[in-house]
Scaffold this active site. Structure first.
Site, PDB file in Angstrom:
ATOM      1  N   ILE A 123      -9.601  -0.266   3.364  1.00  0.00           N
ATOM      2  CA  ILE A 123     -10.124  -0.057   4.716  1.00  0.00           C
ATOM      3  C   ILE A 123      -9.037  -0.367   5.748  1.00  0.00           C
ATOM      4  O   ILE A 123      -8.596  -1.516   5.865  1.00  0.00           O
ATOM      5  CB  ILE A 123     -11.361  -0.961   4.957  1.00  0.00           C
ATOM      6  CG1 ILE A 123     -12.468  -0.597   3.949  1.00  0.00           C
ATOM      7  CG2 ILE A 123     -11.863  -0.835   6.399  1.00  0.00           C
ATOM      8  CD1 ILE A 123     -13.511  -1.669   3.754  1.00  0.00           C
TER       9      ILE A 123
ATOM     10  N   SER B 241      -8.603   2.281   8.835  1.00  0.00           N
ATOM     11  CA  SER B 241      -9.047   2.923  10.085  1.00  0.00           C
ATOM     12  C   SER B 241     -10.204   2.188  10.754  1.00  0.00           C
ATOM     13  O   SER B 241     -10.240   2.074  11.989  1.00  0.00           O
ATOM     14  CB  SER B 241      -9.457   4.373   9.813  1.00  0.00           C
ATOM     15  OG  SER B 241      -8.358   5.090   9.308  1.00  0.00           O
TER      16      SER B 241
ATOM     17  N   HIS C 167      -7.684   9.746   4.124  1.00  0.00           N
ATOM     18  CA  HIS C 167      -7.215   8.748   5.084  1.00  0.00           C
ATOM     19  C   HIS C 167      -7.517   9.150   6.530  1.00  0.00           C
ATOM     20  O   HIS C 167      -7.655  10.334   6.814  1.00  0.00           O
ATOM     21  CB  HIS C 167      -5.710   8.537   4.922  1.00  0.00           C
ATOM     22  CG  HIS C 167      -5.354   7.883   3.619  1.00  0.00           C
ATOM     23  ND1 HIS C 167      -4.883   8.595   2.548  1.00  0.00           N
ATOM     24  CD2 HIS C 167      -5.457   6.598   3.218  1.00  0.00           C
ATOM     25  CE1 HIS C 167      -4.683   7.756   1.537  1.00  0.00           C
ATOM     26  NE2 HIS C 167      -5.021   6.549   1.911  1.00  0.00           N
TER      27      HIS C 167
ATOM     28  N   ALA D 280     -11.386   4.880   2.567  1.00  0.00           N
ATOM     29  CA  ALA D 280     -12.813   4.554   2.450  1.00  0.00           C
ATOM     30  C   ALA D 280     -13.418   3.973   3.727  1.00  0.00           C
ATOM     31  O   ALA D 280     -14.436   3.294   3.672  1.00  0.00           O
ATOM     32  CB  ALA D 280     -13.013   3.602   1.276  1.00  0.00           C
TER      33      ALA D 280
ATOM     34  N   ASP E 105       0.850  -1.190   0.000  1.00  0.00           N
ATOM     35  CA  ASP E 105       0.000   0.000   0.000  1.00  0.00           C
ATOM     36  C   ASP E 105       0.894   1.252   0.000  1.00  0.00           C
ATOM     37  O   ASP E 105       1.828   1.351   0.812  1.00  0.00           O
ATOM     38  CB  ASP E 105      -0.855  -0.054   1.290  1.00  0.00           C
ATOM     39  CG  ASP E 105      -1.997   0.929   1.286  1.00  0.00           C
ATOM     40  OD1 ASP E 105      -2.408   1.380   0.215  1.00  0.00           O
ATOM     41  OD2 ASP E 105      -2.502   1.226   2.398  1.00  0.00           O
ATOM     42  N   HIS E 106       0.643   2.179  -0.889  1.00  0.00           N
ATOM     43  CA  HIS E 106       1.382   3.447  -0.944  1.00  0.00           C
ATOM     44  C   HIS E 106       2.893   3.293  -1.031  1.00  0.00           C
ATOM     45  O   HIS E 106       3.634   4.015  -0.351  1.00  0.00           O
ATOM     46  CB  HIS E 106       1.029   4.331   0.265  1.00  0.00           C
ATOM     47  CG  HIS E 106      -0.389   4.774   0.261  1.00  0.00           C
ATOM     48  ND1 HIS E 106      -0.872   5.721  -0.590  1.00  0.00           N
ATOM     49  CD2 HIS E 106      -1.456   4.361   0.997  1.00  0.00           C
ATOM     50  CE1 HIS E 106      -2.173   5.896  -0.385  1.00  0.00           C
ATOM     51  NE2 HIS E 106      -2.556   5.068   0.571  1.00  0.00           N
TER      52      HIS E 106
ATOM     53  N   HIS F  15      -9.217   4.805  -2.085  1.00  0.00           N
ATOM     54  CA  HIS F  15      -8.501   4.839  -0.795  1.00  0.00           C
ATOM     55  C   HIS F  15      -9.328   5.632   0.209  1.00  0.00           C
ATOM     56  O   HIS F  15     -10.293   6.306  -0.145  1.00  0.00           O
ATOM     57  CB  HIS F  15      -7.146   5.537  -0.980  1.00  0.00           C
ATOM     58  CG  HIS F  15      -6.117   4.652  -1.591  1.00  0.00           C
ATOM     59  ND1 HIS F  15      -5.008   4.221  -0.908  1.00  0.00           N
ATOM     60  CD2 HIS F  15      -6.041   4.099  -2.825  1.00  0.00           C
ATOM     61  CE1 HIS F  15      -4.299   3.444  -1.697  1.00  0.00           C
ATOM     62  NE2 HIS F  15      -4.894   3.357  -2.872  1.00  0.00           N
TER      63      HIS F  15
HETATM   64  O1  G3H Z   1      -3.079   4.707   3.725  1.00  0.00           O
HETATM   65  C1  G3H Z   1      -2.411   4.469   4.725  1.00  0.00           C
HETATM   66  C2  G3H Z   1      -2.761   3.291   5.563  1.00  0.00           C
HETATM   67  O2  G3H Z   1      -3.863   3.580   6.392  1.00  0.00           O
HETATM   68  C3  G3H Z   1      -1.573   2.762   6.312  1.00  0.00           C
HETATM   69  O3  G3H Z   1      -1.115   3.598   7.308  1.00  0.00           O
HETATM   70  O4  G3H Z   1       1.372   3.986   7.319  1.00  0.00           O
HETATM   71  O5  G3H Z   1       0.042   3.943   9.441  1.00  0.00           O
HETATM   72  O6  G3H Z   1       0.477   1.845   8.182  1.00  0.00           O
HETATM   73  P1  G3H Z   1       0.292   3.337   8.106  1.00  0.00           P
HETATM   74  P1  13P Z   2      -8.850   4.633   5.803  1.00  0.00           P
HETATM   75  O1  13P Z   2      -7.953   5.448   6.680  1.00  0.00           O
HETATM   76  O2  13P Z   2     -10.080   5.370   5.427  1.00  0.00           O
HETATM   77  O3  13P Z   2      -9.156   3.282   6.379  1.00  0.00           O
HETATM   78  O4  13P Z   2      -8.067   4.383   4.413  1.00  0.00           O
HETATM   79  C1  13P Z   2      -7.129   3.345   4.295  1.00  0.00           C
HETATM   80  C2  13P Z   2      -6.369   3.394   3.026  1.00  0.00           C
HETATM   81  O5  13P Z   2      -6.694   4.077   2.085  1.00  0.00           O
HETATM   82  C3  13P Z   2      -5.171   2.566   2.952  1.00  0.00           C
HETATM   83  O6  13P Z   2      -4.463   2.776   1.777  1.00  0.00           O
HETATM   84 ZN    ZN Z   3      -4.525   4.750   1.034  1.00  0.00          ZN
END
Ligand code: G3H
Ligand code: 13P
Ligand code: ZN
Length: 326
Positions: A272, A274, A192, A230, A96-97, A228
């Site tokens: 998802i 959060s 996010h 979401a 992710d990212h 994202h």
């Molecule tokens: O989009 C980001 C995700 O919610 C992951 O967040 O860098 O705290 O693992 P994190």
């Molecule tokens: P949320 O913070 O809305 O759960 O988004 C998560 C996300 O986009 C992870 O890449």
């Molecule tokens: Zn994201």
């Protein structure tokens, strides 16, 4: 350095087929973030019990937290656990990212079946060139790639954005063509974290920009789109957290009806993170508040995992429509 392996050795799948089916069937594949065993098990049990395909998603920092060598084996354990539970659901392991070629390569080499290169904070050409570099490496190994155009408000890993810059539909076709990506994350009003909008009492949450999504669908018909940021930020969990000593004022998310609508469109993947964090935190706070002498991690992580299972099943069945599609 984690040892080199291919995702098929771990029993994982890339996102090609699952997106194709989601597009044809008018539902979205859930992409749940995890960084520890209880989250991973909660996601897998929830998806097995609702017979849903799933994308297990880790950010660069989550990968570091879980340990880059350990992580692919966690995913392999998840595949085996799903089989032992009686359902061989399709499971993808997705970065992710990802923000550099090196990180994406390292994930691919260690057994990820899908990666995101998020170059959305770069100018178009730079974003496209970096994404293309990752696509070339990934496609040689049958790994699928997600790109991003447009910037979400909130915190995208280490990059913070005060405002969101919606995706420009007129850039999408050229980006998809230049990069060869398999899916594209867009910005249409999600963000996010747990505080997605500043809404005053009596004010409505601003609706997502479905007009932008429709314009994108016209320009790249049948192409998988990703949403994202979401999470819905269930007020019941926020209330529970606050009732048991937490402090999460003004937390607000994307209403489920809007996600349902998105899931029926070209949106094939809904991210998802959060919501899962909230569900577990709410239960852990309750256990500690009611049993201050408790110190066995199973007694608080166990109920937190059970709550995550419930949440995942609910989302798959009632929001994404992925239940029964494995
Ligand atoms: O989009 C980001 C995700 O919610 C992951 O967040 O860098 O705290 O693992 P994190
Ligand atoms: P949320 O913070 O809305 O759960 O988004 C998560 C996300 O986009 C992870 O890449
Ligand atoms: Zn994201």
């Amino acid at each position: 350095m984690p040892d080199t392996k291919h995702y098929t050795d771990l029993g994982l799948t890339n996102t090609k087929e699952i997106f194709k089916k989601a597009m044809a069937g008018g539902y979205a594949i859930p992409a749940y973030n995890f960084n520890n065993m209880e989250q991973l098990q909660g996601i897998i049990i929830g998806c097995v019990e609702s017979k849903s395909p799933v994308i297990l998603q880790v950010s660069g920092s989550a990968r570091k937290y879980a340990d880059p060598t350990f992580l692919p084996y966690m995913a392999m354990g998840a595949v085996q656990m799903a089989k032992a539970l009686g359902a061989g659901i399709p499971i993808a392991l997705h970065l992710d990212h990802g923000d550099t070629f090196e990180l994406a390569k390292s994930c691919i080499d260690s057994g990820f079946s899908s990666v995101m290169l998020d170059g959305s904070h770069h100018p178009f050409e730079e974003n496209a060139a970096l994404t293309r570099q990752v696509v070339d490496y990934a496609h040689d190994r049958e790994v699928t790639v997600e790109g991003e155009l447009g910037v979400l408000a909130g915190v995208e890993d280490e990059v913070s954005h005060e405002v969101s810059h919606f995706t420009k539909p007129e850039e999408v076709e050229a980006f998809v063509e230049k990069t060869g990506v398999d899916s594209l994350a867009i910005s249409i009003g999600t963000s996010h974290g747990a505080h997605k909008f500043k809404v005053k009492p009596g004010e409505e949450i601003p609706p997502l920009r479905f007009d932008i999504l429709e314009e994108i669908e016209k320009r790249v018909p049948g192409f998988p789109i990703v949403l994202h940021g979401a999470s819905s930020i269930d007020p019941a969990y926020v209330k529970m957290i606050n009732a048991y000593g937490g402090k999460m004022d003004d937390a607000v998310g994307i209403p489920a009806e809007q996600l349902r609508r998105a899931a029926q469109s070209a949106v094939c993947k809904i991210n998802i993170d959060s919501d899962g964090r909230l569900a577990m935190t709410a239960v852990i706070r309750k256990v500690f508040a009611e049993n201050p002498a408790e110190f066995d991690p199973r007694k608080y992580l166990g109920p937190a995992r059970d709550e995550l299972v419930k949440m995942v099943k609910y989302k798959n069945e009632h929001v994404l429509g992925s239940a029964g599609k494995a």
